[in-house]
Structures are given as C-alpha cells and as structure tokens.
Design a protein around this motif. Structure first.
Motif, mmCIF file in Angstrom:
data_model
loop_
_atom_site.group_PDB
_atom_site.id
_atom_site.type_symbol
_atom_site.label_atom_id
_atom_site.label_comp_id
_atom_site.label_asym_id
_atom_site.label_seq_id
_atom_site.Cartn_x
_atom_site.Cartn_y
_atom_site.Cartn_z
ATOM 1 N N ALA A 133 0.837 -1.192 0.000
ATOM 2 C CA ALA A 133 0.000 0.000 0.000
ATOM 3 C C ALA A 133 0.874 1.246 0.000
ATOM 4 C CB ALA A 133 -0.906 -0.014 1.222
ATOM 5 N N SER A 135 -7.601 2.363 0.950
ATOM 6 C CA SER A 135 -6.154 2.288 0.724
ATOM 7 C C SER A 135 -5.876 2.219 -0.775
ATOM 8 C CB SER A 135 -5.560 1.062 1.436
ATOM 9 O OG SER A 135 -6.273 -0.112 1.095
ATOM 10 N N ARG A 189 -6.975 -6.335 -2.468
ATOM 11 C CA ARG A 189 -6.288 -5.553 -3.508
ATOM 12 C C ARG A 189 -5.474 -6.436 -4.439
ATOM 13 N NH1 ARG A 189 -4.237 -2.053 1.284
ATOM 14 N NH2 ARG A 189 -2.451 -3.393 0.903
ATOM 15 N N MET A 196 -3.777 -3.719 14.752
ATOM 16 C CA MET A 196 -4.827 -2.757 14.389
ATOM 17 C C MET A 196 -5.815 -2.565 15.535
ATOM 18 S SD MET A 196 -5.802 -3.714 10.479
ATOM 19 C CE MET A 196 -4.536 -3.939 9.234
#
Ligand code: PMV
Length: 324
Positions: A11, A30, A141, A194
């Motif tokens: 990313a 992102s 992604r 996270m």
C-alpha cells in the motif's frame, strides 16, 4: 482441481484499523501497487473422501493455526453455496513467508480465486475481492494488477468494501526495491496491532478522519504521474500509520535500527536527485519505490550495505489468474 496465482501488493496509502472484525471491514480505504516478483500459487480440490480440510504450505503440512484460518475461509464459500466437502489446499509462496512481505495478501487472493472456481463458481472481480477481504484486508487488492484502490465502504454487510483497479501496470512502470533487513517473524500480527491501535492510540480518530484526503491526493498524483507528489503522500501515509501504531499502548514498534537507517538513506538519495521514496508495512523491511531508470543504481548501492540482508527488485504485476 483449480490452481491460481496472485501477486503480492504494497500500500502507498495505508490501511490500518478495522470497523468490523468478523466481516473484516477496513476503517479506511487504501491505494496499492501489485508486485510482479512476489506471488503465491494455490491449488484447491474439494474431495468428499476427506474428513477435514488439509493445507500444505510451501511443501509442508501447515500448523493448526494456519489450517484453521484457511478452513474458516473455505467455510464462507461452503456456507454460501451449500457445499459439504472438505478441501485439499496446496499453497506455495516464491518469497519468505511472514517476514513483512505481505504473504497474506497474495495468499488469500489466490485462495479466493482457486477455491471459488473449484466450488464451481464464476465470481466477478468485485465479488472475488469481497471474498478475499474476509481472509485478509490487503488480499482484496491483490486480485488486481497495477494500481489498485480499496474502498472502506459504508454498508454494514461489507457489500461495498472491495478493491478496484485504478490503472494497469503499464500506466506508470514504477519499480520497487525491497530491502530485507531481517527475516525474523514479526511479534504482533496486523489484526492484533490494528485492534490495539483502535482501542488505545489517541491518534486513531485523526488517522481515520485524515485518510480521505490522502486517498484523493494519491489519485491526483497517479493521474498526473507526479513522482514528487507520489513520494510525499506515500511517505506521509507510511509514517502516519507507524506513528499511530507507536502511540498505541503498549507501543507497537515494527522497525529495527536498520529500518530507520534506510529511511534516512532513501531521503538523502531523493535529496540528491534520485526519484525514490520508502514505504514500510507491519514489519522491518523497507520498500523503495522508484522510477525504472533508478532501480539498478539503488540495488548496486545497497549491495554490501550493512543494514541490508538482501534485496528483491520487482516491476508492477498483473491481475490474479487461473493457471489450470
Ligand atoms: O490485511 P492485512 O492483515 O494484510 O493488513 C495490512 C496492513 C498493512 O500492510 C500494514 C497496510 C496495508 O494497507 O497493506
């Protein structure tokens, strides 16, 4: 049996933080680039004679934790389509697993594609991305090549939290030099990290609120192929993510001394006119993104550099695809 290949990605505008753990919904969107040289190949066969799912990772039976993670992922496909059979899954990375080189991204993208096809489903890119997201946020992604944007979405069921291709790889043929500073396994995985940041970092709200600005600035930089802008936004997003993580309690420090040394090294290269910038994920490796003409000189200078164990050079990669 269906075998699929998906490439890893990194990313440039980072994802950190989840809105919903069960559905794996990201708190922020992102933007990433897909990496040609790093990929996972996964084959899946559903077999009625099996009593439980089997997972072979890089040629060896996987540990129970990995096997369960894959099994829970296969349950999503089985649950939706009334399939009962267990599956035999064989997955091979062509790069070191779990050393901060995003193995979960290519792994769950390849698994989503191979397992859905093996179950007899023809899912769209969007549906595959949503499915891969349930395995790992960054995997959403890795279905697409080139430049990709992941949307955080608004719907509580996650139906609009998927990635989409922004540009194919040939839009802007960037190169990435990965400087491996340590191959040791990381201590805190991204999901735990996270959650710790969401619960304890005083910067979390600011991080989420400022993400839309970074995404929109990045879309502009990519449309204009403005390297200076690309470098500034990427380093900003990377350092902001690490500041957020470091301000968690207890603080998460993914870097080692070599990581920091290389950040300064890349900045001084750029000050000297080399079109290059850094980005770092939840690990100590430094990914140096550069214009193609700069890659060879960067690799040369890193050879024998005391901070670097080894380098991997890559161009931007293609969409995930079925091999056989
Ligand atoms: O989805 P995960 O668990 O692979 O988390 C990805 C987190 C970062 O790599 C640090 C950032 C990103 O957007 O890939």
């Amino acid at each position: 049996m269906v075998k699929a290949r998906a490439h890893s990605n990194i990313a440039l505008v980072k994802y950190w933080g989840k809105k919903d753990i069960a559905l794996n919904l990201p708190a922020v969107g992102s933007i990433s680039i897909t990496l040609e040289a790093l990929h996972t190949e996964t084959s899946v066969v559903f077999d009625e004679s099996l009593t439980a799912d089997e997972l072979v990772l890089n040629g060896r039976p996987a540990g129970e934790k990995e096997r369960m993670r894959v099994s829970r992922f296969l349950d999503i496909i089985r649950g939706r389509h009334g399939l009962q059979s267990a599956a035999r899954v064989n997955s091979i990375n062509n790069f070191p697993t779990a050393a901060g080189l995003a193995s979960s991204a290519s792994a769950f993208a390849a698994l989503a594609l191979a397992a859905s096809r093996a179950a007899g489903l023809e899912l769209s890119g969007q549906e595959l991305s949503i499915l891969a997201r349930m395995g790992s946020g960054s995997a959403a992604r890795s279905l697409f090549g080139g430049f990709t944007e992941m949307h955080r979405g608004k719907r509580p069921d996650g139906g609009d939290a998927f990635a989409e291709p922004l540009y194919p790889a040939d839009h802007w043929p960037l190169k990435v030099v990965i400087a491996v500073t340590s191959e040791a396994q990381k201590k805190t995985g991204s999901t735990d990290g996270m959650e710790l940041s969401r619960k304890t970092s005083p910067y979390y709200t600011a991080w989420v609120e400022s993400s839309e600005d970074d995404l929109s600035a990045m879309r502009d930089a990519l449309a204009q192929k403005d390297f200076q802008k690309l470098a500034e936004i990427s380093e900003f997003s990377c350092l902001k993510m690490h500041a957020l993580a470091m301000a968690s309690n207890p603080g998460l420090i993914y870097w080692n001394a070599q990581t920091l040394e290389l950040l300064h090294w890349v900045r001084s290269l750029r000050e000297g006119g080399t079109p290059a910038f850094f980005t770092i994920d939840a690990g100590p490796q430094v990914k140096i993104v550069c214009l193609p003409e700069a890659a060879a000189a960067i690799v040369n200078q890193l050879q024998g550099h005391p901070a670097v164990e080894r380098t991997i050079v890559t161009a931007l990669g293609p969409d995930a695809y079925v091999i056989e």
